[in-house]
Design a protein around this motif. Structure first.
Motif, mmCIF file in Angstrom:
data_model
loop_
_atom_site.group_PDB
_atom_site.id
_atom_site.type_symbol
_atom_site.label_atom_id
_atom_site.label_comp_id
_atom_site.label_asym_id
_atom_site.label_seq_id
_atom_site.Cartn_x
_atom_site.Cartn_y
_atom_site.Cartn_z
ATOM 1 N N LYS A 197 -0.493 -23.747 -14.759
ATOM 2 C CA LYS A 197 0.765 -23.813 -15.519
ATOM 3 C C LYS A 197 1.275 -22.431 -15.901
ATOM 4 N N LYS A 198 0.465 -21.400 -15.663
ATOM 5 C CA LYS A 198 0.914 -20.057 -16.054
ATOM 6 C C LYS A 198 1.955 -19.530 -15.061
ATOM 7 N N PRO A 199 2.886 -18.681 -15.551
ATOM 8 C CA PRO A 199 3.964 -18.219 -14.668
ATOM 9 C C PRO A 199 3.480 -17.294 -13.547
ATOM 10 N N LEU A 200 3.941 -17.590 -12.343
ATOM 11 C CA LEU A 200 3.667 -16.727 -11.190
ATOM 12 C C LEU A 200 5.002 -16.473 -10.488
ATOM 13 N N GLU A 201 5.454 -15.250 -10.600
ATOM 14 C CA GLU A 201 6.759 -14.886 -10.059
ATOM 15 C C GLU A 201 6.573 -14.274 -8.674
ATOM 16 N N THR A 202 7.496 -14.545 -7.787
ATOM 17 C CA THR A 202 7.432 -13.928 -6.460
ATOM 18 C C THR A 202 8.644 -13.031 -6.252
ATOM 19 N N VAL A 203 8.407 -11.816 -5.804
ATOM 20 C CA VAL A 203 9.524 -10.915 -5.468
ATOM 21 C C VAL A 203 9.293 -10.323 -4.081
ATOM 22 N N GLU A 204 10.395 -9.962 -3.461
ATOM 23 C CA GLU A 204 10.311 -9.299 -2.156
ATOM 24 C C GLU A 204 10.348 -7.789 -2.404
ATOM 25 N N PRO A 205 9.691 -7.005 -1.555
ATOM 26 C CA PRO A 205 9.773 -5.549 -1.721
ATOM 27 C C PRO A 205 11.231 -5.062 -1.767
ATOM 28 N N SER A 206 12.092 -5.673 -0.967
ATOM 29 C CA SER A 206 13.487 -5.212 -0.915
ATOM 30 C C SER A 206 14.175 -5.380 -2.271
ATOM 31 N N ALA A 207 13.799 -6.449 -3.003
ATOM 32 C CA ALA A 207 14.378 -6.657 -4.329
ATOM 33 C C ALA A 207 13.954 -5.555 -5.290
ATOM 34 N N LEU A 208 12.807 -4.905 -4.979
ATOM 35 C CA LEU A 208 12.346 -3.796 -5.809
ATOM 36 C C LEU A 208 12.851 -2.455 -5.268
ATOM 37 N N GLY A 209 13.610 -2.525 -4.179
ATOM 38 C CA GLY A 209 14.181 -1.304 -3.623
ATOM 39 C C GLY A 209 13.187 -0.451 -2.855
ATOM 40 N N VAL A 210 12.128 -1.090 -2.348
ATOM 41 C CA VAL A 210 11.125 -0.332 -1.584
ATOM 42 C C VAL A 210 10.974 -0.984 -0.210
ATOM 43 N N SER A 211 11.022 -0.196 0.858
ATOM 44 C CA SER A 211 10.687 -0.783 2.155
ATOM 45 C C SER A 211 9.400 -0.143 2.660
ATOM 46 N N PRO A 212 8.314 -0.938 2.684
ATOM 47 C CA PRO A 212 7.010 -0.393 3.077
ATOM 48 C C PRO A 212 7.040 0.166 4.497
ATOM 49 N N VAL A 213 6.566 1.393 4.656
ATOM 50 C CA VAL A 213 6.468 1.966 5.993
ATOM 51 C C VAL A 213 5.003 2.260 6.304
ATOM 52 N N GLU A 214 4.657 2.146 7.571
ATOM 53 C CA GLU A 214 3.291 2.442 8.000
ATOM 54 C C GLU A 214 3.307 3.842 8.606
ATOM 55 N N ARG A 215 2.764 4.787 7.862
ATOM 56 C CA ARG A 215 2.809 6.162 8.355
ATOM 57 C C ARG A 215 1.516 6.593 9.026
ATOM 58 N N LEU A 216 0.445 5.881 8.715
ATOM 59 C CA LEU A 216 -0.824 6.112 9.412
ATOM 60 C C LEU A 216 -1.050 4.883 10.267
ATOM 61 N N LYS A 217 -0.765 4.997 11.553
ATOM 62 C CA LYS A 217 -0.869 3.830 12.423
ATOM 63 C C LYS A 217 -2.314 3.604 12.849
ATOM 64 N N ALA A 218 -2.724 2.331 12.832
ATOM 65 C CA ALA A 218 -4.050 1.989 13.339
ATOM 66 C C ALA A 218 -3.974 1.979 14.859
ATOM 67 N N VAL A 219 -4.728 2.848 15.503
ATOM 68 C CA VAL A 219 -4.723 2.913 16.959
ATOM 69 C C VAL A 219 -5.751 1.945 17.521
ATOM 70 N N LYS A 220 -6.959 2.008 16.976
ATOM 71 C CA LYS A 220 -7.973 1.038 17.399
ATOM 72 C C LYS A 220 -9.114 0.937 16.400
ATOM 73 N N PHE A 221 -9.862 -0.134 16.546
ATOM 74 C CA PHE A 221 -11.018 -0.392 15.694
ATOM 75 C C PHE A 221 -12.266 -0.435 16.567
ATOM 76 N N ASP A 222 -13.327 0.189 16.119
ATOM 77 C CA ASP A 222 -14.591 0.156 16.848
ATOM 78 C C ASP A 222 -15.701 -0.282 15.905
ATOM 79 N N PRO A 223 -16.726 -0.932 16.467
ATOM 80 C CA PRO A 223 -17.902 -1.167 15.630
ATOM 81 C C PRO A 223 -18.611 0.171 15.402
ATOM 82 N N PRO A 224 -19.331 0.318 14.296
ATOM 83 C CA PRO A 224 -20.036 1.581 14.075
ATOM 84 C C PRO A 224 -21.184 1.724 15.068
ATOM 85 N N SER A 225 -21.596 2.947 15.326
ATOM 86 C CA SER A 225 -22.748 3.126 16.209
ATOM 87 C C SER A 225 -23.984 2.588 15.480
#
Ligand SMILES: Cc1cc2nc3c(=O)[nH]c(=O)nc-3n(C[C@H](O)[C@H](O)[C@H](O)COP(=O)(O)OP(=O)(O)OC[C@H]3O[C@@H](n4cnc5c(N)ncnc54)[C@H](O)[C@@H]3O)c2cc1C
Ligand SMILES: Nc1ncnc2c1ncn2[C@@H]1O[C@H](COP(=O)(O)O)[C@@H](O)[C@H]1O
Lengths: 249, 317
Positions: A197-225
């Motif tokens: 019953k407690k309030p849970l509000e949903t907002v979009e990033p655009s409503a907050l004036g922020v557009s998330p950008v990915e500046r460090l791109k994931a190139v690949k994932f490897d299992p550890p040695s």
């Protein structure tokens, strides 16, 4: 109103054995147990204790991510947060974007404290709290193992490489939690019902004036040695001989 | 061309070994010009050390009594100012660097790569995620300024060279905030080797069962010239201080010898030791996961093994 903002990240549970997808595009998260980031549970617990001491009046839990994050926000509400804000997005959220989005909520909510985990156990970045403090132009007390609020100041004990450091910061401030700050309480069934019953509000990033950008791109994932399995020795004498042979004792 | 600014970490007028590791990491970016920034109340001695690290072409000093106890909120605006014109800004993945670098990144509006363990190019790096259970390769668009912390266990220290780089004073205009004040730091208390740079580490877990029992490990360590570490369980229980914790949220170390006594080998612990050259595990449970990664395993009771081993070392001194 004296308010504390707490961030709640949805992450793969710490007990899950992580496996990298064979095609190297990520780690397997299908059908895997998801939880509140352990450090964020500690953040919320600390906020609850501050409120229980009468030093704060309202706790707002924030999560950024896809629709499923609402499960973790419901957990936070069941633990005792008063209300929740879900910044809903399917975009990849780097710490920089998370900090920018949280700053917008801070401008709106005007909290006395923002308590974050020191690191998310999925990306292990350890960045968001420090970035938020910089953008907000406020103090940061990271890796906290003890927090004492008095008036408009907080004295924070921090776990650093040398041992324990104590800082005094003016409020408002950002605190990030270390493991020994407290032990989070368990959620009880009636609380889970109440949380619905407690309030849970949903907002979009655009409503907050922020557009998330990915500046460090994931190139690949490897299992550890993998380390190869060594040998079992039968007694201390054999162990000593082996180590002596390598010049280690 | 890459131009890299590294922030020096230092204590008691001495450069911390982590800085030399950052330099070595930076020097793997081909053709990089490497500078070091020293923030201190009196930077002279630290700057002189930094100037002798191979590959460093300039040391920039910022002298200010407020930097006597380094605080991220004070260093960040000044470091961000010095960082103008650099392609990369590096710091060590110690609590000093972890605290400071994201604050700098935010001021520069630059992304940060945490804990870089390998350099693939000026824009491409590898780093561990999920407590080291996966390694991610990340890339920034060329031309984007990048902030990074360097996982010190992954790099050797840069050599010292016979010629010294130029040392220049700088006076950044950024005013230091007054909202954050240093109160105290617990003093380092032993003359045992430093956990992060020790060649040998003896470590204890929950099985030690009391702070008093940890004394047997201190004795063994002193006999071996080793540092002492602990698992989170041992630290949480108060058997050992927090600065001894090894693992995902403690120290990441790469000694030549790591000996784990009564440590089960949880993934969060193993991520802190997997670069150790030789791992030895002593545990009374033959199924303990630590044995999966140990070069030498011994099933036994640590309360017998530790004194016996110490005796053997002493008598074969
Ligand atoms: C977010 C997060 C971060 C964490 N970060 C870290 C971290 O940085 N570092 C870390 O260490 N842990 C960390 N942990 C905790 C980790 O998951 C384990 O709980 C912890 O490492 C267990 O410590 P332990 O091996 O000492 O204790 P236990 O798992 O209880 O193991 C004790 C072992 O001692 C053996 N034993 C008992 N008696 C004897 C005896 N007399 N002689 C020989 N052997 C004996 C037992 O067989 C057992 O294997 C983290 C956990 C989380 C959730
Ligand atoms: N998407 C997110 N939603 C909510 N909190 C987040 C998010 N990303 C980061 N945080 C908070 O920032 C802390 C540090 O995260 P990181 O910098 O990614 O290691 C986490 O413990 C969370 O408290």
């Amino acid at each position: 109103m004296k308010r504390i903002l707490v961030s709640i990240k949805r992450v793969v549970d710490y007990n899950v054995r992580i496996r990298v997808k064979p095609d190297g595009t990520g780690v397997i998260t299908d059908g895997v147990k998801m939880s509140v980031n352990p450090f964020d549970e500690i953040a919320l617990e600390e906020a609850l204790r501050i409120k229980e001491k009468g030093l704060a009046e309202e706790i707002v839990a924030v999560s950024i991510g896809p629709a499923d994050c609402q499960q973790q926000l419901r957990t936070a509400l069941a633990m005792g947060a008063d209300r929740a804000v879900h910044v809903q997005t399917d975009a990849a959220i780097e710490p920089g974007s998370a900090a920018k989005l949280m700053l917008k909520l801070i401008e709106r909510e005007q909290p006395m404290l923002a308590i974050l985990g020191k690191q998310a156990i999925d990306d292990d970045c350890n960045q968001t709290g420090q970035m938020l403090a910089a953008l907000w132009g406020r103090p940061q007390a990271t890796f906290a193992s003890k927090v004492e609020i008095s008036g408009d100041k907080a004295q924070v004990t921090r776990e650093v490489d040398a041992g324990l450091e104590v800082l005094e910061v003016d409020l408002p401030a950002v605190i990030t939690t270390d493991l020994r700050l407290n032990e989070p309480r368990y959620v009880k069934l009636p609380d889970i019902m109440k949380a619905k019953k407690k309030p849970l509000e949903t907002v979009e990033p655009s409503a907050l004036g922020v557009s998330p950008v990915e500046r460090l791109k994931a190139v690949k994932f490897d299992p550890p040695s993998q380390r190869s399995k060594g040998v079992m020795v039968k007694d201390v004498g054999e162990l000593f001989t082996a180590l002596r042979g390598k010049g280690l004792v | 061309m890459s131009k890299i600014l590294i922030v020096a970490e230092h204590q008691g007028g001495k450069l911390n070994a982590a800085t030399a590791k950052c330099v070595h990491c930076a020097s793997q970016i081909s053709g990089a010009e490497i500078h070091i920034a020293v923030f201190a109340s009196d930077p002279a001695a630290v700057a002189a050390d930094a100037a002798r690290l191979a590959g460093v072409s300039k040391v920039i000093t910022v002298a200010n009594p407020q930097h006597a106890n380094p605080m991220a909120a004070c260093i960040a605006p000044q470091l961000a100012e010095l960082a103008q014109g650099y392609s990369h800004v590096f710091g060590p993945s110690t609590t000093f660097g972890k605290d400071l670098m994201p604050r700098v990144a935010a001021l520069l509006d630059a992304p940060q790569a945490s804990d870089i363990m390998a350099v693939e190019s000026a824009t491409r790096f590898r780093r561990p995620i999920y407590a080291g259970n996966a390694i991610i390769t990340v890339e920034v668009t060329p031309g984007t300024q990048l902030v990074a912390t360097v996982r010190t266990a992954s790099f050797d220290a840069a050599q010292t060279s016979t010629s010294a780089a130029a040392i220049e004073g700088a006076s950044p205009s950024a005013t230091l905030p007054q909202h954050t004040r240093f109160v105290s730091v617990s003093a380092a208390r032993s003359d045992r080797p430093d956990l992060q740079t020790a060649k040998k580490v003896v470590s204890g877990g929950r099985a030690l069962a009391s702070a008093d029992n940890f004394k047997i490990l201190y004795q063994l360590a002193d006999r071996m010239g080793a540092a002492v570490g602990a698992s989170r369980a041992a630290v949480d229980a108060g058997y050992a201080p927090n600065d001894m914790q090894v693992g995902q949220t403690g120290k990441i170390i790469a000694p030549e010898l790591y000996m784990a006594f009564g440590i089960s080998g949880a993934i969060q612990h193993l991520t802190g030791i997997k670069d150790a050259r030789t791992i030895v595990a002593i545990n009374k449970d033959p199924e303990a996961p630590i044995f999966e990664v140990a070069d030498y395993g011994l099933v036994g009771d640590l309360f017998h093994v530790v004194p016996e081993l110490e005796k053997l070392i002493a008598s074969n001194g």
